[in-house]
Design a protein around this motif. Structure first.
Motif, mmCIF file in Angstrom:
data_model
loop_
_atom_site.group_PDB
_atom_site.id
_atom_site.type_symbol
_atom_site.label_atom_id
_atom_site.label_comp_id
_atom_site.label_asym_id
_atom_site.label_seq_id
_atom_site.Cartn_x
_atom_site.Cartn_y
_atom_site.Cartn_z
ATOM 1 N N GLU A 165 15.897 1.619 44.077
ATOM 2 C CA GLU A 165 14.955 1.250 43.024
ATOM 3 C C GLU A 165 15.476 0.066 42.215
ATOM 4 O O GLU A 165 14.693 -0.696 41.651
ATOM 5 C CB GLU A 165 14.692 2.449 42.110
ATOM 6 N N VAL A 166 16.788 -0.090 42.153
ATOM 7 C CA VAL A 166 17.382 -1.232 41.458
ATOM 8 C C VAL A 166 17.372 -2.458 42.363
ATOM 9 O O VAL A 166 17.003 -3.555 41.940
ATOM 10 C CB VAL A 166 18.820 -0.906 41.006
ATOM 11 N N ASN A 167 17.777 -2.271 43.612
ATOM 12 C CA ASN A 167 17.803 -3.381 44.563
ATOM 13 C C ASN A 167 17.681 -2.816 45.971
ATOM 14 O O ASN A 167 18.636 -2.253 46.508
ATOM 15 C CB ASN A 167 19.098 -4.189 44.411
ATOM 16 N N ALA A 168 16.498 -2.967 46.557
ATOM 17 C CA ALA A 168 16.236 -2.386 47.874
ATOM 18 C C ALA A 168 17.122 -3.007 48.947
ATOM 19 O O ALA A 168 17.539 -2.320 49.889
ATOM 20 C CB ALA A 168 14.760 -2.568 48.236
ATOM 21 N N THR A 169 17.422 -4.294 48.826
ATOM 22 C CA THR A 169 18.269 -4.946 49.823
ATOM 23 C C THR A 169 19.670 -4.361 49.820
ATOM 24 O O THR A 169 20.267 -4.122 50.875
ATOM 25 C CB THR A 169 18.337 -6.465 49.552
ATOM 26 N N SER A 170 20.215 -4.114 48.642
ATOM 27 C CA SER A 170 21.561 -3.542 48.555
ATOM 28 C C SER A 170 21.613 -2.147 49.186
ATOM 29 O O SER A 170 22.586 -1.795 49.864
ATOM 30 C CB SER A 170 22.016 -3.469 47.093
ATOM 31 N N ALA A 171 20.573 -1.350 48.981
ATOM 32 C CA ALA A 171 20.539 -0.026 49.601
ATOM 33 C C ALA A 171 20.489 -0.143 51.122
ATOM 34 O O ALA A 171 21.177 0.602 51.837
ATOM 35 C CB ALA A 171 19.331 0.760 49.086
ATOM 36 N N ALA A 172 19.700 -1.078 51.625
ATOM 37 C CA ALA A 172 19.631 -1.279 53.071
ATOM 38 C C ALA A 172 20.975 -1.734 53.618
ATOM 39 O O ALA A 172 21.384 -1.326 54.717
ATOM 40 C CB ALA A 172 18.540 -2.300 53.402
ATOM 41 N N LEU A 173 21.681 -2.576 52.865
ATOM 42 C CA LEU A 173 22.999 -3.039 53.300
ATOM 43 C C LEU A 173 24.005 -1.893 53.320
ATOM 44 O O LEU A 173 24.861 -1.829 54.204
ATOM 45 C CB LEU A 173 23.488 -4.167 52.394
ATOM 46 N N HIS A 174 23.921 -0.983 52.372
ATOM 47 C CA HIS A 174 24.801 0.193 52.392
ATOM 48 C C HIS A 174 24.553 1.025 53.651
ATOM 49 O O HIS A 174 25.496 1.506 54.289
ATOM 50 C CB HIS A 174 24.572 1.052 51.144
ATOM 51 N N ARG A 175 23.284 1.195 54.005
ATOM 52 C CA ARG A 175 22.974 1.971 55.216
ATOM 53 C C ARG A 175 23.522 1.262 56.459
ATOM 54 O O ARG A 175 24.065 1.909 57.365
ATOM 55 C CB ARG A 175 21.462 2.166 55.337
ATOM 56 N N ARG A 176 23.366 -0.046 56.484
ATOM 57 C CA ARG A 176 23.882 -0.803 57.624
ATOM 58 C C ARG A 176 25.401 -0.725 57.686
ATOM 59 O O ARG A 176 25.988 -0.571 58.754
ATOM 60 C CB ARG A 176 23.423 -2.261 57.515
ATOM 61 N N GLU A 177 26.038 -0.835 56.534
ATOM 62 C CA GLU A 177 27.498 -0.754 56.501
ATOM 63 C C GLU A 177 27.985 0.605 56.998
ATOM 64 O O GLU A 177 28.989 0.693 57.710
ATOM 65 C CB GLU A 177 28.017 -1.001 55.087
ATOM 66 N N ALA A 178 27.291 1.663 56.630
ATOM 67 C CA ALA A 178 27.682 2.996 57.097
ATOM 68 C C ALA A 178 27.638 3.061 58.622
ATOM 69 O O ALA A 178 28.558 3.579 59.264
ATOM 70 C CB ALA A 178 26.763 4.052 56.490
ATOM 71 N N ALA A 179 26.578 2.528 59.210
ATOM 72 C CA ALA A 179 26.438 2.569 60.665
ATOM 73 C C ALA A 179 27.517 1.744 61.354
ATOM 74 O O ALA A 179 28.116 2.178 62.350
ATOM 75 C CB ALA A 179 25.049 2.074 61.066
ATOM 76 N N VAL A 180 27.789 0.545 60.828
ATOM 77 C CA VAL A 180 28.787 -0.322 61.446
ATOM 78 C C VAL A 180 30.181 0.260 61.293
ATOM 79 O O VAL A 180 30.952 0.345 62.265
ATOM 80 C CB VAL A 180 28.731 -1.739 60.832
ATOM 81 N N THR A 181 30.538 0.669 60.076
ATOM 82 C CA THR A 181 31.889 1.160 59.822
ATOM 83 C C THR A 181 32.192 2.405 60.645
ATOM 84 O O THR A 181 33.306 2.581 61.159
ATOM 85 C CB THR A 181 32.080 1.453 58.324
ATOM 86 N N ALA A 182 31.203 3.271 60.798
ATOM 87 C CA ALA A 182 31.412 4.485 61.586
ATOM 88 C C ALA A 182 31.701 4.166 63.046
ATOM 89 O O ALA A 182 32.378 4.945 63.736
ATOM 90 C CB ALA A 182 30.182 5.384 61.485
ATOM 91 N N ALA A 183 31.221 3.033 63.532
ATOM 92 C CA ALA A 183 31.360 2.685 64.953
ATOM 93 C C ALA A 183 32.556 1.783 65.242
ATOM 94 O O ALA A 183 32.868 1.544 66.411
ATOM 95 C CB ALA A 183 30.081 2.001 65.440
ATOM 96 N N LEU A 184 33.216 1.272 64.204
ATOM 97 C CA LEU A 184 34.356 0.386 64.447
ATOM 98 C C LEU A 184 35.500 1.158 65.087
ATOM 99 O O LEU A 184 35.770 2.302 64.710
ATOM 100 C CB LEU A 184 34.823 -0.257 63.142
ATOM 101 N N PRO A 185 36.200 0.559 66.035
ATOM 102 C CA PRO A 185 37.272 1.271 66.745
ATOM 103 C C PRO A 185 38.510 1.436 65.866
ATOM 104 O O PRO A 185 38.704 0.687 64.904
ATOM 105 C CB PRO A 185 37.570 0.348 67.936
ATOM 106 N N PRO A 186 39.345 2.413 66.174
ATOM 107 C CA PRO A 186 40.601 2.577 65.428
ATOM 108 C C PRO A 186 41.518 1.380 65.657
ATOM 109 O O PRO A 186 41.391 0.661 66.648
ATOM 110 C CB PRO A 186 41.189 3.863 66.007
#
Length: 309
Positions: A60-81
């Motif tokens: 509600e404050v910034n829709a783009t920032s929320a979308a970026l958080h969701r994207r970051e979660a997906a990317v970070t979870a998939a990064l290799p050790p």
């Protein structure tokens, strides 16, 4: 930089959702400065003594920032050790608020202006990442595809001129448009690219550099992240320093000078065009920072292009 929401200022349901991921109560929270998100950024200490990092933002404050958080979660979870990045421990998402829970990094951002030893430390870390290809199963966009629209900034400035534009840039708009287009084409590669590197997305800890905030990750040329760091160096350092460092780093050896110049031109046009737009919701300092980057990049481009223009 922006004023942060403190952990205690987050809605109770968000703190409860994060608490369910943590599995134990929070006994101390320290809000972290820096960055351009309108959300929270806190290092938390738990009853066991364990520490984690939590960042949260409201759509509600910034829709783009929320979308970026969701994207970051997906990317970070998939990064290799084995990469110098925080590990995702979990994410809370109620459709409005998005919170990421990550391993804590007991470090600090590099000093600005960049110091020589800290810059070398970060560039050395990027050199190690540059030889890594994108792991199988991690779907990332091509860097050139991601930035194609952004790198049309000079075309937009040519169609709708900006009052007060640097006279050198105004007299070389056609050259800058052509260079930015070439820059987009020059990004091809198979390396893992962070895509948004500057001092506030780097933490120095125990003699190592850790890269944070990965929503813009892409697949591209191995030298792109090192150039991003040098763009940050160029913003706060004497003219010519970034150019001198560029000539010493192996990742740039064999890269056509026009490719580097094209990417610099693309970013300069993007920052200049964005700087004239209204402030995005909840991020009142971004446009001023983008204008500073644009002006500094113009100085670098003029340095590189003076012999031929």
């Amino acid at each position: 930089m922006n004023a942060r929401i403190a952990w205690a200022g987050l809605p109770a349901e968000v703190r409860a959702g994060v608490g369910a991921i943590l599995g134990e109560p929070v006994v101390e929270a320290a809000t972290q400065p820096g960055g351009y998100s309108p959300g929270s950024a806190d290092r938390l200490r738990l009853t066991s003594g364990r520490r984690v990092f939590v960042k949260a933002v409201s759509g509600e404050v910034n829709a783009t920032s929320a979308a970026l958080h969701r994207r970051e979660a997906a990317v970070t979870a998939a990064l290799p050790p084995g990469l110098p990045v925080p590990r995702l421990l979990g994410a809370y998402d109620d459709g409005t608020w998005v919170a990421l829970v990550l391993t804590d990094v007991d470090g600090r951002h590099p000093h600005l202006p960049w110091t020589g030893p800290e810059l070398e430390l970060v560039l050395d870390a990027l050199a190690e990442i540059a030889v890594r290809t994108v792991p199988e199963g991690l779907e990332l966009p091509r860097s050139g595809d991601s930035l194609r629209g952004a790198f049309m900034g000079w075309e937009k400035l040519r169609r709708r001129p900006l009052d007060g534009l640097d006279p050198w840039a105004a007299g070389n708009l056609d050259v800058l448009v052509e260079l930015a287009g070439h820059g987009t084409q020059s990004m091809a590669g198979e390396a893992l690219v962070h895509g948004d590197l500057r001092a506030d997305n780097v933490l120095l800890a125990g003699g190592s550099a850790v890269l944070v905030d990965w929503p813009y990750a892409s697949r591209g040329a191995a030298w792109l992240d090192s150039l991003s760091i040098l763009i940050d160096v160029n913003t706060d350092s004497p003219r010519g320093r970034a150019e001198a460092v560029l000539g010493t780093r192996r990742v740039f050896f064999g890269v056509a000078p026009r490719a580097v110049t094209g990417v610099l031109a693309g970013w300069a046009g993007y920052f200049m065009d964005m700087s004239r737009r209204p402030d995005p919701p909840g991020i009142p300092t971004l446009r001023v920072f983008q204008r500073r980057q644009a002006d500094a990049l113009l100085g670098w481009l003029r340095l590189r292009l003076t012999p031929v223009t």
